[in-house]
Structure formats: C-alpha cells, structure tokens
Design a protein around this motif. Structure first.
Motif, PDB file in Angstrom:
ATOM      1  N   ASP A   1       0.817  -1.214   0.000  1.00  0.00           N
ATOM      2  CA  ASP A   1       0.000   0.000   0.000  1.00  0.00           C
ATOM      3  C   ASP A   1       0.852   1.267   0.000  1.00  0.00           C
ATOM      4  O   ASP A   1       0.496   2.260  -0.637  1.00  0.00           O
ATOM      5  CB  ASP A   1      -0.929  -0.013   1.222  1.00  0.00           C
ATOM      6  CG  ASP A   1      -1.870   1.167   1.236  1.00  0.00           C
ATOM      7  OD1 ASP A   1      -2.618   1.343   0.249  1.00  0.00           O
ATOM      8  OD2 ASP A   1      -1.843   1.931   2.223  1.00  0.00           O
TER       9      ASP A   1
ATOM     10  N   VAL B 102      11.107   3.823  -4.514  1.00  0.00           N
ATOM     11  CA  VAL B 102      10.510   2.636  -5.125  1.00  0.00           C
ATOM     12  C   VAL B 102      11.215   2.232  -6.420  1.00  0.00           C
ATOM     13  O   VAL B 102      11.276   1.049  -6.749  1.00  0.00           O
ATOM     14  CB  VAL B 102       8.990   2.825  -5.338  1.00  0.00           C
ATOM     15  CG1 VAL B 102       8.710   3.828  -6.446  1.00  0.00           C
ATOM     16  CG2 VAL B 102       8.314   1.486  -5.593  1.00  0.00           C
TER      17      VAL B 102
ATOM     18  N   SER C 252       3.505   3.075  -3.499  1.00  0.00           N
ATOM     19  CA  SER C 252       3.201   4.056  -4.551  1.00  0.00           C
ATOM     20  C   SER C 252       3.683   5.459  -4.195  1.00  0.00           C
ATOM     21  O   SER C 252       3.939   6.272  -5.085  1.00  0.00           O
ATOM     22  CB  SER C 252       1.695   4.078  -4.850  1.00  0.00           C
ATOM     23  OG  SER C 252       0.982   4.517  -3.710  1.00  0.00           O
ATOM     24  N   THR C 253       3.843   5.741  -2.905  1.00  0.00           N
ATOM     25  CA  THR C 253       4.315   7.068  -2.495  1.00  0.00           C
ATOM     26  C   THR C 253       5.712   7.031  -1.885  1.00  0.00           C
ATOM     27  O   THR C 253       6.213   8.059  -1.424  1.00  0.00           O
ATOM     28  CB  THR C 253       3.341   7.694  -1.471  1.00  0.00           C
ATOM     29  OG1 THR C 253       3.223   6.818  -0.340  1.00  0.00           O
ATOM     30  CG2 THR C 253       1.970   7.921  -2.094  1.00  0.00           C
TER      31      THR C 253
END
Length: 196
Positions: A24, A32, A27-28
């Motif tokens: 979760d 990544v 994505s932020t």
C-alpha cells in the motif's frame, strides 16, 4: 534485489498485514524505483483460510525447504516437515523463484516473540529496523529449524532476516510502526548502494 515474504504460516496474520501494508505504501515511497522489490504477501493462503500454521497438506512450509539439515522427523506435529524436502507446491514455486532471481536479501515476516533473527549479513537493513522498533537482533531463533528459509539462505549465500512481529499486535500498530521501519531499512540499503 529484495524479496519480502508474508504468510509462511497461516496462523501468523501479523506478517501478512505488514506485507500488504508495504504494498500500500510503495506508490508514495520515494525510493521505489531504486531497487528491485518483490513482495509475496501470502505464501500460504490455504493455511491463512484455515488459520493453521501448515498448508492444506498440514506441512509447515518453513520446515520443508531443501536444506542439508532437512529431516522427516518433526519436533511435534506443528512443525510437520512433509514427506520429503521441497514436497509442497508453495515451496517449489518459491525455490524456483529464488534460483532464477537470486535476491540480495530476503525478509520473512512472521509473528512470535518480538525479534529480528538473522541468517547471514542482514546489514544495514536489520540495524535500522532494530533502531526503529527496539527489537533485539538475534543470530538464532532459540531452537532447531531444519528445512527453514533461514537455513536455505545461509546455504545459498543469501541473507535472510526473519522478522518476528509481536504476536496479536493490532493491525493498525503494525501499519504505523513496522511498515515504516521496514521502509527505512530498505532506504538504508538504497543509500548504501548509492555511496558505493
């Protein structure tokens, strides 16, 4: 390249919650794109559905891997190793993945007594997680674990961190405390790589 595994034991939902929490947050997460990260949130879905340690065949997946110390004799039924090493489809798929991809680190998310059990050199990730959580770094879980992922990693020169989250810890606390700790550990790995 890092592999993170949750749900090896179906009766340890804390690791599964942490794995999904990581997915979760990715994505932020600003790093990544700086590492190759694979997350298996539920290695043992049948055990999760049945709320059992073992899989649908009653085998403890963390005693079934093809290691030199694998044994058909279990300490008790809870640790049933299966009819032969790597007999279970979940582990066959996992070992195939590991042999094909050869990750630099493996983090296996479990729940029991809070600790960070290391097999091989898990730095800098383990040091950062220990600083964030206050969990002790332990070179042994405290009892024999034939056929375990930690042993497999040692035999194959891949560091394995078995992250034992406090049993019965609320999911909200896992997301608030342990997911950020893991992300900071991964960040330390990215930063160390950038310096080298």
């Amino acid at each position: 390249e890092v592999l993170i595994i949750g749900g090896v034991h179906g009766d340890e939902p804390e690791g599964i919650a942490a794995a999904w929490g990581l997915i979760d947050k990715l994505s932020t997460w600003p790093f990544v794109n700086d590492l190759c990260l694979t997350i298996i949130p539920q290695l043992n879905p049948d055990g999760l559905l049945a709320k059992t340690r073992g899989n649908a065949n009653g085998v403890d997946l963390n005693r079934n891997l093809p290691t030199k110390d694998w044994s058909p004799i279990a300490a008790n039924q809870r640790y049933a190793p299966g009819p032969f090493a790597n007999s279970e489809s979940e582990n066959k798929a996992l070992v195939d993945f590991l042999n094909l991809n050869r990750p630099n680190y493996i983090i296996s998310l479990h729940s029991w007594n809070p600790m960070l059990n290391t097999n091989g050199n898990c730095n800098p990730i383990v040091e950062v997680i220990a600083a964030e959580t206050g969990y002790a770094i332990e070179p042994t879980i405290g009892y024999p674990t034939p056929g375990s992922l930690g042993t497999w990693g040692t035999e194959n020169d891949i560091p394995v961190l078995t992250y034992e989250i406090e049993r019965d810890l609320a999911i909200k606390r896992i997301i608030q405390e342990h997911v950020p700790a893991i992300l900071k550990g991964l960040e330390s790995l990215v930063k160390r790589k950038a310096k080298s």
